[in-house]
Design a protein around this motif. Structure first.
Motif, PDB file in Angstrom:
ATOM      1  N   ALA A   3       0.478  -1.479   0.313  1.00  0.00           N
ATOM      2  CA  ALA A   3      -0.365  -0.232   0.139  1.00  0.00           C
ATOM      3  C   ALA A   3       0.866   1.065  -0.198  1.00  0.00           C
ATOM      4  N   HIS A   4       0.657   2.405  -0.569  1.00  0.00           N
ATOM      5  CA  HIS A   4       1.135   3.650  -0.903  1.00  0.00           C
ATOM      6  C   HIS A   4       0.368   4.805   0.192  1.00  0.00           C
ATOM      7  N   ASP A   5      -0.554   3.998   1.106  1.00  0.00           N
ATOM      8  CA  ASP A   5      -1.083   5.468   1.730  1.00  0.00           C
ATOM      9  C   ASP A   5      -0.173   5.771   2.869  1.00  0.00           C
ATOM     10  N   GLY A   6       0.884   5.335   2.875  1.00  0.00           N
ATOM     11  CA  GLY A   6       1.593   6.296   4.298  1.00  0.00           C
ATOM     12  C   GLY A   6       1.937   7.426   2.675  1.00  0.00           C
ATOM     13  N   LEU A   7       3.214   6.973   1.840  1.00  0.00           N
ATOM     14  CA  LEU A   7       3.478   8.043   0.211  1.00  0.00           C
ATOM     15  C   LEU A   7       2.202   9.103  -0.101  1.00  0.00           C
TER      16      LEU A   7
ATOM     17  N   SER B 294      -5.261   2.350  -0.701  1.00  0.00           N
ATOM     18  CA  SER B 294      -6.631   1.595  -0.883  1.00  0.00           C
ATOM     19  C   SER B 294      -7.664   2.303  -0.398  1.00  0.00           C
ATOM     20  N   VAL B 295      -8.520   2.089   0.006  1.00  0.00           N
ATOM     21  CA  VAL B 295     -10.208   2.643  -0.517  1.00  0.00           C
ATOM     22  C   VAL B 295     -10.718   3.950   0.339  1.00  0.00           C
ATOM     23  N   ASP B 296     -10.228   3.715   1.632  1.00  0.00           N
ATOM     24  CA  ASP B 296     -10.432   5.537   2.202  1.00  0.00           C
ATOM     25  C   ASP B 296      -9.229   6.352   1.625  1.00  0.00           C
ATOM     26  N   ALA B 297      -7.972   5.600   1.319  1.00  0.00           N
ATOM     27  CA  ALA B 297      -7.192   7.160   1.203  1.00  0.00           C
ATOM     28  C   ALA B 297      -7.646   7.403  -0.952  1.00  0.00           C
ATOM     29  N   CYS B 298      -8.167   5.791  -1.505  1.00  0.00           N
ATOM     30  CA  CYS B 298      -8.959   6.986  -3.363  1.00  0.00           C
ATOM     31  C   CYS B 298     -10.343   7.540  -2.202  1.00  0.00           C
ATOM     32  N   MET B 299     -11.105   7.511  -1.355  1.00  0.00           N
ATOM     33  CA  MET B 299     -12.012   8.021  -1.268  1.00  0.00           C
ATOM     34  C   MET B 299     -11.282  10.116  -0.797  1.00  0.00           C
ATOM     35  N   HIS B 300     -10.589   9.874  -0.112  1.00  0.00           N
ATOM     36  CA  HIS B 300      -9.589  11.090   0.023  1.00  0.00           C
ATOM     37  C   HIS B 300      -9.185  12.036  -1.067  1.00  0.00           C
ATOM     38  N   ALA B 301      -8.416  11.016  -1.342  1.00  0.00           N
ATOM     39  CA  ALA B 301      -7.651  11.578  -2.937  1.00  0.00           C
ATOM     40  C   ALA B 301      -8.673  12.126  -4.058  1.00  0.00           C
TER      41      ALA B 301
ATOM     42  N   TYR C  74      -9.830   5.956 -11.781  1.00  0.00           N
ATOM     43  CA  TYR C  74     -10.386   4.530 -13.108  1.00  0.00           C
ATOM     44  C   TYR C  74      -9.760   3.246 -12.077  1.00  0.00           C
ATOM     45  N   PHE C  75      -8.395   3.430 -11.069  1.00  0.00           N
ATOM     46  CA  PHE C  75      -7.906   2.529 -10.800  1.00  0.00           C
ATOM     47  C   PHE C  75      -8.859   2.122  -9.650  1.00  0.00           C
ATOM     48  N   GLU C  76      -9.909   2.632  -9.126  1.00  0.00           N
ATOM     49  CA  GLU C  76     -11.116   2.280  -8.286  1.00  0.00           C
ATOM     50  C   GLU C  76     -12.263   1.642  -8.864  1.00  0.00           C
ATOM     51  N   GLN C  77     -12.087   2.055  -9.968  1.00  0.00           N
ATOM     52  CA  GLN C  77     -13.242   1.553 -10.559  1.00  0.00           C
ATOM     53  C   GLN C  77     -13.138   0.155 -11.587  1.00  0.00           C
ATOM     54  N   VAL C  78     -11.745  -0.230 -11.472  1.00  0.00           N
ATOM     55  CA  VAL C  78     -11.354  -1.499 -11.747  1.00  0.00           C
ATOM     56  C   VAL C  78     -11.162  -2.096 -10.948  1.00  0.00           C
ATOM     57  N   ARG C  79     -11.532  -2.376  -9.466  1.00  0.00           N
ATOM     58  CA  ARG C  79     -11.152  -2.389  -8.913  1.00  0.00           C
ATOM     59  C   ARG C  79     -12.079  -2.920  -8.128  1.00  0.00           C
ATOM     60  N   ALA C  80     -13.631  -1.981  -8.469  1.00  0.00           N
ATOM     61  CA  ALA C  80     -14.734  -2.716  -7.998  1.00  0.00           C
ATOM     62  C   ALA C  80     -15.343  -3.101  -8.624  1.00  0.00           C
ATOM     63  N   ALA C  81     -14.910  -3.363 -10.070  1.00  0.00           N
ATOM     64  CA  ALA C  81     -15.079  -3.948 -11.277  1.00  0.00           C
ATOM     65  C   ALA C  81     -14.709  -5.800 -10.803  1.00  0.00           C
TER      66      ALA C  81
ATOM     67  N   CYS D 276       4.347  13.715  -7.604  1.00  0.00           N
ATOM     68  CA  CYS D 276       3.039  13.432  -7.370  1.00  0.00           C
ATOM     69  C   CYS D 276       3.841  11.563  -7.822  1.00  0.00           C
ATOM     70  N   LYS D 277       4.545  12.137  -9.058  1.00  0.00           N
ATOM     71  CA  LYS D 277       4.832  10.714  -9.855  1.00  0.00           C
ATOM     72  C   LYS D 277       5.819   9.862  -8.410  1.00  0.00           C
ATOM     73  N   LEU D 278       5.572   9.822  -7.328  1.00  0.00           N
ATOM     74  CA  LEU D 278       6.171   8.908  -6.695  1.00  0.00           C
ATOM     75  C   LEU D 278       5.850   7.460  -5.824  1.00  0.00           C
ATOM     76  N   MET D 279       4.252   7.971  -6.075  1.00  0.00           N
ATOM     77  CA  MET D 279       3.162   7.548  -6.163  1.00  0.00           C
ATOM     78  C   MET D 279       2.482   6.223  -6.748  1.00  0.00           C
ATOM     79  N   ASP D 280       2.073   5.105  -6.007  1.00  0.00           N
ATOM     80  CA  ASP D 280       1.136   4.431  -7.617  1.00  0.00           C
ATOM     81  C   ASP D 280       0.659   4.531  -7.384  1.00  0.00           C
ATOM     82  N   CYS D 281      -1.012   5.047  -7.627  1.00  0.00           N
ATOM     83  CA  CYS D 281      -2.415   5.173  -7.446  1.00  0.00           C
ATOM     84  C   CYS D 281      -3.356   4.091  -7.241  1.00  0.00           C
ATOM     85  N   LYS D 282      -2.572   2.877  -8.021  1.00  0.00           N
ATOM     86  CA  LYS D 282      -2.769   1.333  -8.045  1.00  0.00           C
ATOM     87  C   LYS D 282      -3.048   1.063  -6.566  1.00  0.00           C
TER      88      LYS D 282
END
Length: 623
Positions: free
Chosen positions: A423-427, A459-466, A482-489, A450-456
């Motif tokens: 997970a990249h939540d800390g980053l 976590s779900v909570d981090a995505c909601m915040h982002a 988009y990656f949240e959509q991929v994960r949901a699918a 922002c390129k330091l971070m991998d959006c994939k």
């Protein structure tokens, strides 16, 4: 405490004012001895019969026609001389650990040897030291402390070395044979404090291996060093116990050490303590905690220790960095620096940590040039992951410093970028904190961090915040969505959609074949999202989460749930809107106009038309 009484006659020394001492007797005194600022009026016979030095001095004073003898340089001063004088008179004197060394040195100065009289003072003191003092743990420590005021004579008489040998030997004996009182953890033992009503007078707890460390903290650093060296040379005490002893000494002798600081005081003295502790550290890894080593490093910086000491601490900390906490790493920067924290030192520590794997690979190659593959490094994946998370947390803390440059942040983050973490939540938290505290950075700088971070890997909570984060560039928000959509699918059993080329190209910046179109898109996507953009994206993410949560949804013929398919269709519809038109097409800078009305069209390839889009004109930085 051991003691020895000498003589049997009552003490008849009297004081006349502050600076005169005399003996009450029917015989008049016939010699005056000046010791410092005190003058003693005494009798020659009892003194000269036991002191060879006084015999010589009295002979000299006769030639000079004076009855005063100056012995102001006698070790121990007036108090030690008075003990020797009373012994000569046969008066009762009591020797103990506090005064025996001073009396021994004074007797040596006065030459009170057996050649003067059998059973003289030197002989009696030596017997007392050997038979009593050196057999007592605490008395030996007290005596050793007193020797520092009587140098160099106490050293020449071997009192110092004898004390050190006795103390070191006792510290190394089997704990089952320790039957004297010890101070270790005394407050935590009710029976030792008399607070245990059931105590029968017999200690029923085992003596700890490091029972002696608290008592040795009473010694000043020079003597402490000699005792510890002696203990280490005997080779019986484990390095863990040596490490515990050094830790106890640092906490006792360095005020503020527990808080990672040094209070004002004798900095030269504190520097000596820090340098000695570093020198005494056992070579074995793990014999002291990483937290203790980092406190030592902070102290060495504050007291301005030598570079070699700092380098040694950095090397040791790097070897066990996974044990550290974020607070441990918050090292204050020198006063001449503009930043709050010493980031360069932390970079050196991380480099030392990572070098362990490289060193292992080099050693592997040196062992055999015929090996097809080098062995993996000595660092475990768990250790690497712990360090990566540690640095993420550290970056979040130092980001609060308004003077922290982007390069310092990125350089440190990139040192651990090759460490895979789930997970990249800390980053993300660290990046968000930096963007919050540095609102004035440019679009290119935002893109870089922002390129330091991998959006994939959010976590779900981090995505909601982002998705709701107005500080992030729009490109990052779209990637997260988009990656949240991929994960949901995927979690709902739907087929995972292909990643559009436009989203693949977000990080690379290749958004079209036309130079002008690419430039325009870059500027748009490096900007922050407007409130309207974020509201739309947030709504779609909520729909996706709702679709993901419907486990028993009715599925159509292709295996997708109706709710999920509807959410995906909404997502695609959003991505085909004016906000995302140039990316979703995946056809370079050309739009795909099929199936769209004028309001939802993919937009013109003409850059000027793209710039006139209302949502673009309203975009502004809200960092």
């Amino acid at each position: 405490m051991k003691f020895m009484k000498l003589g049997s006659k009552p003490d008849s020394f009297q004081t006349d004012g502050n600076n005169v001492r005399y003996v009450t007797s029917e015989l008049a005194t016939d010699i005056a001895l000046i010791v410092g600022d005190v003058k003693f009026y005494l009798h020659k016979f009892p003194l000269l019969s036991r002191s060879g030095r006084l015999q010589k001095l009295v002979t000299t004073t006769k030639e000079e026609k004076t009855d005063e003898v100056n012995i102001s340089d006698i070790p121990g001063g007036p108090a030690a001389f008075e003990i020797c004088a009373k012994f000569c008179y046969g008066m009762t004197v009591t020797l103990n650990a506090y005064n025996v060394v001073a009396a021994r040195c004074a007797a040596e100065y006065l030459e009170m040897h057996e050649t003067m009289e059998r059973g003289n003072l030197i002989y009696k003191i030596d017997v007392f030291l050997t038979s009593s003092i050196f057999r007592s743990w605490k008395d030996s420590i007290i005596v050793l402390q007193t020797t520092k005021f009587l140098l160099p004579l106490s050293e020449e008489l071997k009192v110092v070395s004898d004390c050190i040998d006795c103390i070191a030997t006792k510290a190394c004996i089997d704990v089952s044979k320790v039957d004297w009182s010890y101070t270790y953890n005394r407050k935590k033992l009710p029976e030792e404090n008399g607070n245990d009503p059931n105590w029968n007078g017999v200690r029923n707890r085992p003596v700890p291996k490091d029972w002696w460390v608290e008592d040795l903290c009473e010694l000043e650093i020079g003597l402490y060093k000699r005792v510890l060296v002696n203990i280490k040379n005997i080779g019986i005490v484990s390095n863990d116990v040596i490490g515990e002893a050094l830790k106890a000494y640092a906490y006792r002798r360095l005020p503020g050490f527990s808080k990672g600081m040094i209070q004002s005081g004798d900095m030269a003295k504190y520097r000596s303590v820090v340098d000695t502790i570093v020198w005494l550290l056992p070579a074995d890894k793990g014999c002291v905690s990483c937290s203790f080593l980092l406190k030592l490093l902070k102290a060495s910086i504050l007291v301005n220790s030598g570079e070699m000491d700092k380098f040694e601490l950095v090397r040791r900390i790097g070897q066990q960095l996974e044990e550290a906490s974020v607070n441990d790493l918050l090292i204050r920067a020198p006063e001449e620096e503009t930043t709050m924290f010493d980031v360069s030192t932390v970079q050196k520590i991380v480099q030392e940590f990572l070098m362990q794997d490289k060193s292992a690979e080099i050693e592997s190659l040196e062992e055999s040039h015929e090996l097809q593959e080098t062995r993996s490094g000595i660092l475990s994946e768990a250790s690497k992951l712990m360090v990566a998370k540690l640095i993420d947390g550290y970056l979040a803390e130092i980001s609060k410093d308004p003077n922290l440059t982007l390069s310092m942040f990125v350089d440190l983050a990139e040192m651990v970028c090759n460490i895979s973490r789930p997970a990249h939540d800390g980053l993300y938290r660290a990046i968000d904190m930096y963007l919050k505290e540095h609102p004035g950075i440019s679009k290119s700088e935002k893109k870089r961090i922002c390129k330091l971070m991998d959006c994939k890997k959010l976590s779900v909570d981090a995505c909601m915040h982002a998705v709701q984060n107005e500080r992030l560039p729009l490109r990052v928000v779209v990637q997260v969505l988009y990656f949240e959509q991929v994960r949901a699918a995927a979690s709902s059993g739907s087929s995972t959609p292909d990643i559009p080329k436009g989203i693949k190209d977000l990080n690379s910046g290749s958004h079209g074949s036309s130079r002008s179109a690419t430039t325009n898109t870059e500027e748009d996507w490096d900007g922050v999202a407007t409130a309207e953009d974020l509201k739309a994206l947030k709504g779609e993410l909520a729909a996706l989460r709702l679709a993901n949560g419907v486990g028993g949804s009715e599925r159509n013929g292709d295996g997708k749930s109706n709710v999920d398919k509807a959410a995906i269709n909404k997502m695609k519809g959003l991505l085909k809107s004016k906000i995302l038109t140039k990316l979703w097409s995946g056809k370079g800078g050309q739009g795909d106009n099929s199936g769209s009305d004028s309001s939802d069209s993919l937009g013109s390839a003409n850059p000027e038309e793209g710039k006139s889009t209302p949502s673009r004109n309203r975009r502004h930085s809200v960092s």
